[in-house]
Write an enzyme that holds these catalytic residues in place. Structure first.
Site, mmCIF file in Angstrom:
data_model
loop_
_atom_site.group_PDB
_atom_site.id
_atom_site.type_symbol
_atom_site.label_atom_id
_atom_site.label_comp_id
_atom_site.label_asym_id
_atom_site.label_seq_id
_atom_site.Cartn_x
_atom_site.Cartn_y
_atom_site.Cartn_z
ATOM 1 N N THR A 154 15.937 43.160 61.259
ATOM 2 C CA THR A 154 14.874 42.770 60.328
ATOM 3 C C THR A 154 14.257 41.429 60.702
ATOM 4 O O THR A 154 13.186 41.077 60.216
ATOM 5 C CB THR A 154 15.408 42.661 58.884
ATOM 6 O OG1 THR A 154 16.460 41.682 58.875
ATOM 7 C CG2 THR A 154 15.947 43.984 58.391
ATOM 8 N N CYS A 196 19.759 35.159 55.787
ATOM 9 C CA CYS A 196 20.105 35.163 54.363
ATOM 10 C C CYS A 196 21.247 34.207 54.067
ATOM 11 O O CYS A 196 22.019 33.835 54.936
ATOM 12 C CB CYS A 196 20.573 36.558 53.933
ATOM 13 S SG CYS A 196 19.256 37.752 53.782
ATOM 14 N N ARG A 208 20.467 44.736 50.763
ATOM 15 C CA ARG A 208 21.328 45.816 51.214
ATOM 16 C C ARG A 208 22.169 45.332 52.401
ATOM 17 O O ARG A 208 21.655 44.638 53.278
ATOM 18 C CB ARG A 208 20.459 46.989 51.650
ATOM 19 C CG ARG A 208 21.127 48.347 51.591
ATOM 20 C CD ARG A 208 20.039 49.416 51.599
ATOM 21 N NE ARG A 208 19.214 49.341 52.816
ATOM 22 C CZ ARG A 208 19.523 49.972 53.949
ATOM 23 N NH1 ARG A 208 20.601 50.700 54.029
ATOM 24 N NH2 ARG A 208 18.733 49.887 54.990
ATOM 25 N N ARG A 238 13.412 34.405 60.301
ATOM 26 C CA ARG A 238 12.686 33.771 59.194
ATOM 27 C C ARG A 238 13.482 33.948 57.901
ATOM 28 O O ARG A 238 14.277 34.886 57.790
ATOM 29 C CB ARG A 238 11.274 34.349 59.076
ATOM 30 C CG ARG A 238 11.244 35.827 58.870
ATOM 31 C CD ARG A 238 9.828 36.385 58.832
ATOM 32 N NE ARG A 238 9.917 37.753 58.327
ATOM 33 C CZ ARG A 238 10.320 38.796 59.040
ATOM 34 N NH1 ARG A 238 10.633 38.652 60.315
ATOM 35 N NH2 ARG A 238 10.403 39.992 58.489
ATOM 36 N N CYS A 267 16.624 35.854 48.876
ATOM 37 C CA CYS A 267 17.595 34.795 48.542
ATOM 38 C C CYS A 267 17.078 33.409 48.922
ATOM 39 O O CYS A 267 17.717 32.409 48.619
ATOM 40 C CB CYS A 267 18.937 35.076 49.203
ATOM 41 S SG CYS A 267 18.856 35.083 51.005
HETATM 42 ZN ZN LIG Z 1 18.512 37.386 51.611
#
Ligand SMILES: [Zn+2]
Length: 363
Positions: A41, A45, A52, A74, A79
């Site tokens: 992706t 995070c 997920r 990025r 979050c």
């Molecule tokens: Zn996140």
């Protein structure tokens, strides 16, 4: 190596990493300690992100946001890892509210406080209770009582009631030092001021609290009823140090320590400057490994550090602990479960253990 074999290697590496378990558990305590990035992706995070779960072979770990971004990832929109965490935002808002309460002549109305920190009254009340262990009104009442008690010679109270604004300027510190430290400035500097230790005193539900910090980390958290005695204890423990009253930034640190003591579930993440013999350090590390809500006996700790006959020495190391709560010597009890001695008083030990049992029941 085939592509799938490579994937397997990456996955195994991730799974072996203890940080992967924290990601799997969405552990909020891990937030701030590291970040994880997902190759597929391109996003990174916080460990607690509700997104997920990613496949382990696609996950990499980074210590800071900058590292993750340098590696081309990025921040996750969900979050928002590069922004202050929710816990930090809450702590900042509660600190702000504490200041408003302290500055107010009367007990402020809940709605007014909530508006000042841009929260709903309901949410603010919950967050305040969570961070401080008190309802805003209780805190305000306690502040008022304190003001009356302390007004005689100690100036006005500031964040979480750090008791003596007079320490902020060194000249006033020297003026008062004879009284507070029981010796003159020239005496207490004898031996060379080889360390600078900042300190401040506040009030928490367990009474007065002194927090001191060297350049390496927090070096003392002392509890008691008499602020002057706490300062003397600090001085006795660091006789060659140059003690300096904390400034406004330091109050924030004290507020964080108090927040941790009032809400054991918050988790203590400030760096500690632990000073002791090798044996004491081993005992203290074993204490830090006792999970919240649990206790261990002196004998058990002795066994865990590989010195099964050293229960007495373990008890002595507990009594020498300078970092109340952060090194949880309150979690050590006698073999028969009876609460035995506690450097800061058996009642405080009982309160701490009760608060932690509640946290455990809720979890
Ligand atoms: Zn996140």
């Amino acid at each position: 190596m085939t592509t799938s074999a490579k994937k397997g290697t990456f996955a195994a590496e991730t799974i072996r990493d203890p940080r992967w378990a924290a990601v799997g558990a969405r552990d909020p305590d891990a937030d701030g300690k590291f970040y994880y990035a997902v190759k597929t992706t391109g996003v990174y995070c916080r460990p607690s992100c509700a997104a997920r779960p990613a496949r382990p072979e696609n996950v990499g770990f980074y210590t800071t946001c900058e590292e993750a971004e340098e590696a081309g990832f990025r921040p996750c929109k969900r979050c928002q890892p590069s922004r202050p965490s929710l816990a930090e935002q809450h702590a900042a808002k509660v600190t702000q509210a504490c200041r408003l309460i302290e500055a107010s002549e009367t007990v402020p109305v809940l709605e007014d406080l909530a508006r000042e920190v841009a929260m709903s009254a309901y949410h603010f009340h919950r967050v305040f209770k969570q961070v401080t262990g008190l309802m805003p009104r209780q805190y305000a009442m306690a502040q008022r009582e304190k003001k009356v008690r302390l007004e005689l010679d100690r100036g006005r109270t500031v964040t979480c009631a750090i008791f003596n604004a007079g320490y902020n300027s060194s000249s006033r510190f020297y003026e008062k030092s004879n009284k507070v430290l029981g010796m003159t400035p020239s005496n207490y500097r004898v031996g060379g001021a080889d360390t600078e230790i900042r300190f401040a005193i506040g009030e928490c539900s367990l009474g007065s609290i002194l927090v001191a910090q060297s350049d390496r980390g927090i070096c003392a958290i002392l509890l008691g009823n008499d602020p002057d005695k706490l300062v003397r204890d600090l001085q006795d423990s660091f006789p060659r140090a140059n003690l300096i009253g904390g400034d406004a930034d330091f109050e924030q640190l004290v507020a964080r320590v108090i927040g941790f003591i009032e809400g054991p579930c918050i988790g203590f993440d400030l760096p500690l400057d632990v000073r002791g013999t090798a044996f004491q350090q081993r005992v203290w590390q074993a204490l830090r490994d006792i999970p919240i809500g649990q206790t261990a006996s002196y004998t058990e700790i002795a066994r865990r550090i590989g010195s099964p006959n050293a229960a007495r020495a373990v008890a002595q190391a507990c009594a020498a602990n300078m970092l109340a709560v952060a090194i949880p010597c309150h979690r050590v009890v006698r073999q028969d479960g009876v609460l035995s001695g506690y450097r800061w008083g058996i009642e405080r030990k009982r309160s701490l253990l009760e608060a932690e049992t509640e946290v455990e029941l809720k979890a």
